[in-house]
Motif scaffolding. Structure first.
Motif, PDB file in Angstrom:
ATOM      1  N   ILE A 181      63.807  35.090  18.224  1.00 20.08           N
ATOM      2  CA  ILE A 181      62.970  34.445  17.397  1.00 20.08           C
ATOM      3  C   ILE A 181      61.644  34.426  17.915  1.00 20.08           C
ATOM      4  O   ILE A 181      60.499  34.775  17.087  1.00 20.08           O
ATOM      5  N   THR A 182      61.497  34.021  19.182  1.00 18.32           N
ATOM      6  CA  THR A 182      59.877  34.252  19.820  1.00 18.32           C
ATOM      7  C   THR A 182      59.555  35.547  19.798  1.00 18.32           C
ATOM      8  O   THR A 182      58.308  35.699  19.349  1.00 18.32           O
ATOM      9  N   ARG A 184      60.293  38.031  17.615  1.00 16.18           N
ATOM     10  CA  ARG A 184      60.174  38.287  16.175  1.00 16.18           C
ATOM     11  C   ARG A 184      58.778  37.779  15.680  1.00 16.18           C
ATOM     12  O   ARG A 184      57.971  38.403  14.947  1.00 16.18           O
ATOM     13  N   GLN A 185      58.502  36.547  16.137  1.00 15.27           N
ATOM     14  CA  GLN A 185      57.410  36.022  15.321  1.00 15.27           C
ATOM     15  C   GLN A 185      56.059  36.352  16.303  1.00 15.27           C
ATOM     16  O   GLN A 185      55.104  36.707  15.571  1.00 15.27           O
ATOM     17  N   GLU A 186      56.374  36.629  17.437  1.00 12.45           N
ATOM     18  CA  GLU A 186      55.103  37.271  18.139  1.00 12.45           C
ATOM     19  C   GLU A 186      54.740  38.795  17.466  1.00 12.45           C
ATOM     20  O   GLU A 186      53.681  39.184  17.461  1.00 12.45           O
ATOM     21  N   SER A 189      53.402  38.936  14.269  1.00 17.34           N
ATOM     22  CA  SER A 189      52.155  38.503  14.605  1.00 17.34           C
ATOM     23  C   SER A 189      51.071  39.544  14.712  1.00 17.34           C
ATOM     24  O   SER A 189      49.864  39.690  14.227  1.00 17.34           O
ATOM     25  N   VAL A 190      51.524  40.234  15.931  1.00 11.33           N
ATOM     26  CA  VAL A 190      50.815  41.587  16.399  1.00 11.33           C
ATOM     27  C   VAL A 190      50.642  42.612  15.018  1.00 11.33           C
ATOM     28  O   VAL A 190      49.623  43.023  15.095  1.00 11.33           O
ATOM     29  N   GLN A 193      48.264  41.163  12.452  1.00 15.33           N
ATOM     30  CA  GLN A 193      46.766  41.282  13.215  1.00 15.33           C
ATOM     31  C   GLN A 193      46.390  42.625  12.915  1.00 15.33           C
ATOM     32  O   GLN A 193      45.083  42.910  12.910  1.00 15.33           O
ATOM     33  N   ARG A 204      51.120  48.782  22.020  1.00 12.96           N
ATOM     34  CA  ARG A 204      50.856  47.850  22.856  1.00 12.96           C
ATOM     35  C   ARG A 204      52.179  47.677  23.961  1.00 12.96           C
ATOM     36  O   ARG A 204      52.194  47.249  25.247  1.00 12.96           O
ATOM     37  N   LEU A 205      53.242  47.672  23.256  1.00 17.06           N
ATOM     38  CA  LEU A 205      54.563  47.669  23.924  1.00 17.06           C
ATOM     39  C   LEU A 205      54.486  48.720  25.064  1.00 17.06           C
ATOM     40  O   LEU A 205      55.065  48.749  26.073  1.00 17.06           O
TER      41      LEU A 205
ATOM     42  N   ASP B 229      51.113  38.642  22.266  1.00 17.89           N
ATOM     43  CA  ASP B 229      50.418  37.549  21.286  1.00 17.89           C
ATOM     44  C   ASP B 229      50.621  36.032  21.750  1.00 17.89           C
ATOM     45  O   ASP B 229      51.479  35.617  21.275  1.00 17.89           O
ATOM     46  N   ALA B 232      50.744  33.730  19.091  1.00 20.90           N
ATOM     47  CA  ALA B 232      51.829  33.357  18.298  1.00 20.90           C
ATOM     48  C   ALA B 232      52.993  32.925  19.148  1.00 20.90           C
ATOM     49  O   ALA B 232      53.884  32.300  18.510  1.00 20.90           O
ATOM     50  N   SER B 236      55.429  29.782  18.152  1.00 18.54           N
ATOM     51  CA  SER B 236      56.839  30.090  17.968  1.00 18.54           C
ATOM     52  C   SER B 236      57.694  29.085  19.081  1.00 18.54           C
ATOM     53  O   SER B 236      58.586  28.230  18.750  1.00 18.54           O
ATOM     54  N   GLN B 240      60.106  25.631  18.196  1.00 18.83           N
ATOM     55  CA  GLN B 240      61.495  25.581  18.686  1.00 18.83           C
ATOM     56  C   GLN B 240      61.695  24.474  19.832  1.00 18.83           C
ATOM     57  O   GLN B 240      62.882  23.766  19.684  1.00 18.83           O
TER      58      GLN B 240
END
Lengths: 218, 274
Positions: A181-182, A184-186, A189-190, A193, A204-205, B229, B232, B236, B240
């Motif tokens: 989940i972390t 996914r949300q990060e 967001s990238v 943006q 970036r990865l 990021d 973000a 998150s 949690q």
């Protein structure tokens, strides 16, 4: 097993009750489900065992450890499913090339992020606890990393899904924080943006991966 | 390392926050029935994102320049035993607030644990400098008014990054102000205004911040190194971690298997996959 003892002595009554209820639940829900849970727990035990004895705890050069870890990771974790989950709705927007590149980069970034921590391993015990059902075809397996010096153990919950006749790991939930989940949300967001451009995330990865490799002299 | 917490500014925060809280009262945890709920949960509830990102950047600069170096110095130069004493002492000072919130949540078992901790640690633990209660089976747990409001059914409301204090939301900001206001030591010093009031309150706040930041050196370094990021990522993780704390999971909690997951397991299944 020190941790288990402590857990039982402190919460003996509650644990006994919960255990009895769970045992009853397993009996009622039949042997098939209990077998599934056993399988899921077995997968986690294998990952922990192999991971400690043949990767992090082994006397090997870092590059060799990384290769072994990648094998372990791609065998017991469903990396493509995790990658798709992590990309969320962006998966459908991405071209097949972008999808493929993302999955590759996501896998390698994970491998090298974990690899950076191999050196931190100092004989800590991973105590595998209970397996519980997660919907129709999934399971949670609870575990604790026992820390040295009287520090609180770290709770790690493994999430597994049925894949063919076995289970594969799809998420690790560390002290209540889901890695999937972390991510996914990060990542979302990238992408957001960047105005919805998935190649920006991929780039970036890729540079993160280069940095992780360079840090480890690879 | 001086932060003055209860001020006119925080009173203003309360007013603003309560207004926003009224609006956000209907926001609740996700229902577990498939995609729409998951999507709603994924809506970040972050209408202030541009402002929040600015505050986040400010906090990161401040952290890099001051807080983290101080925390590193604290870890490197203050012996571990002394740091444990500081932590136990600060926790003991805070425990009346934890007890109050245990009680407000109707959790008599945890209230009993906290009460025993206060008695044992203040007495045998010599004013709280030794956490002997933990060895006797009464382990520390945290609790705050934000969690109490959540247990009462309030949603978090919009995400807020507070200057200096970091990630929060409307509900937890209110909770923080309420906890700070009702802190027994603060109430005592406010009522009697002894000559030592400022010294004690500032030192306590400073030590609390340094102790907390020290405990977070490794996890935050990890986030800073691996996150693409951080804004973000923290948003998150904050959500949690709060969900876990509200459900009394994680460290100090009985188990992590008591409440439902935020995302359905089937979200990881892709039948059309090759």
């Amino acid at each position: 097993m020190r941790g288990l003892n402590r857990l039982f002595s402190r919460r003996s009554a509650a644990v006994a009750c919960a255990g009895a209820i769970l045992a009853l639940g397993v009996m009622v829900s039949g042997p098939a489900q209990a077998q599934g849970l056993d399988k899921a727990r077995q997968v986690v035990e294998t990952v922990a065992e192999v991971g400690i004895s043949e990767v992090v705890g082994a006397e090997l050069p870092q590059a060799e450890k990384i290769d072994r870890f990648r094998d372990l990771f791609t065998t017991y974790f469903d990396v493509p499913s995790i990658g798709r989950f992590v990309l969320g709705h962006n998966w459908r927007v991405a071209s097949p090339e972008q999808q493929e590149r993302f999955l590759k980069l996501f896998q390698e970034a994970n491998v090298f992020t974990w690899a950076r921590r191999f050196g931190d391993y100092d004989g800590q015990d991973l105590v595998i606890g209970q397996a519980t059902r997660d919907g129709e075809s999934g399971a949670f397996v609870d575990s604790r990393v026992e820390q040295a010096g009287g520090q609180q153990p770290i709770h790690v919950r493994w999430r597994l899904r049925e894949r063919g006749d076995t289970y594969k790991v799809v998420d690790l939930i560390v002290e209540g924080v889901s890695m999937a989940i972390t991510y996914r949300q990060e990542y979302n967001s990238v992408i957001q943006q960047a105005g919805g451009d998935i190649s920006v995330l991929n780039d970036r990865l890729a540079s993160q991966l280069e940095r992780l490799k360079a840090e480890q002299g690879l | 390392m001086i932060l003055k917490l209860p001020t006119a500014a925080s009173a203003r925060t309360v007013v603003i926050a309560f207004g926003a809280l009224a609006l956000s009262a209907c926001a609740t945890a996700p229902q577990q029935d498939g995609a729409p709920a998951t999507q709603a949960w994924e809506a970040q509830n972050d209408p202030l994102e541009p402002l929040n990102r600015g505050v986040h950047t400010f906090n990161q600069i401040l952290d890099k320049a001051v807080l983290r170096p101080v925390a590193i110095g604290y870890r490197d130069y203050v012996p571990g035993n002394l740091r444990m004493i500081v932590r136990s002492f600060l926790r003991n000072l805070k425990s009346p607030i934890i007890l109050a919130n245990d009680l407000l949540q109707g959790d008599l078992e945890r209230a009993g644990t906290t009460a025993m901790r206060i008695v044992i640690n203040t007495g045998i633990g010599m004013g709280g400098i030794a956490d002997v209660a933990a060895d006797a089976g009464f382990a520390y747990h945290d609790e705050d008014f934000g969690q109490t409001l959540a247990v009462a059914g309030l949603g978090g409301g919009p995400y807020i990054v507070l200057p200096l204090l970091g990630p929060s939301n409307v509900r937890d900001t209110v909770g923080f102000v309420v906890d700070t206001f009702f802190d027994p030591l603060r109430m005592y010093t406010a009522a009697h205004d002894p000559s030592w009031a400022d010294t004690v309150n500032y030192n306590r706040t400073g030590l609390t911040v340094v102790d907390l930041r020290e405990s977070l050196i490794d996890p935050l370094d990890e986030v800073e190194r691996t996150s693409l990021d951080t804004y973000a990522g923290y948003r998150s993780m904050y959500r949690q971690l709060r969900a876990a704390a509200i459900a009394n999971q994680g460290s100090g909690g009985a188990s992590s298997s008591t409440s439902g997951p935020a995302v359905e397991g089937s979200a990881f299944d892709f039948p059309d996959a090759k």
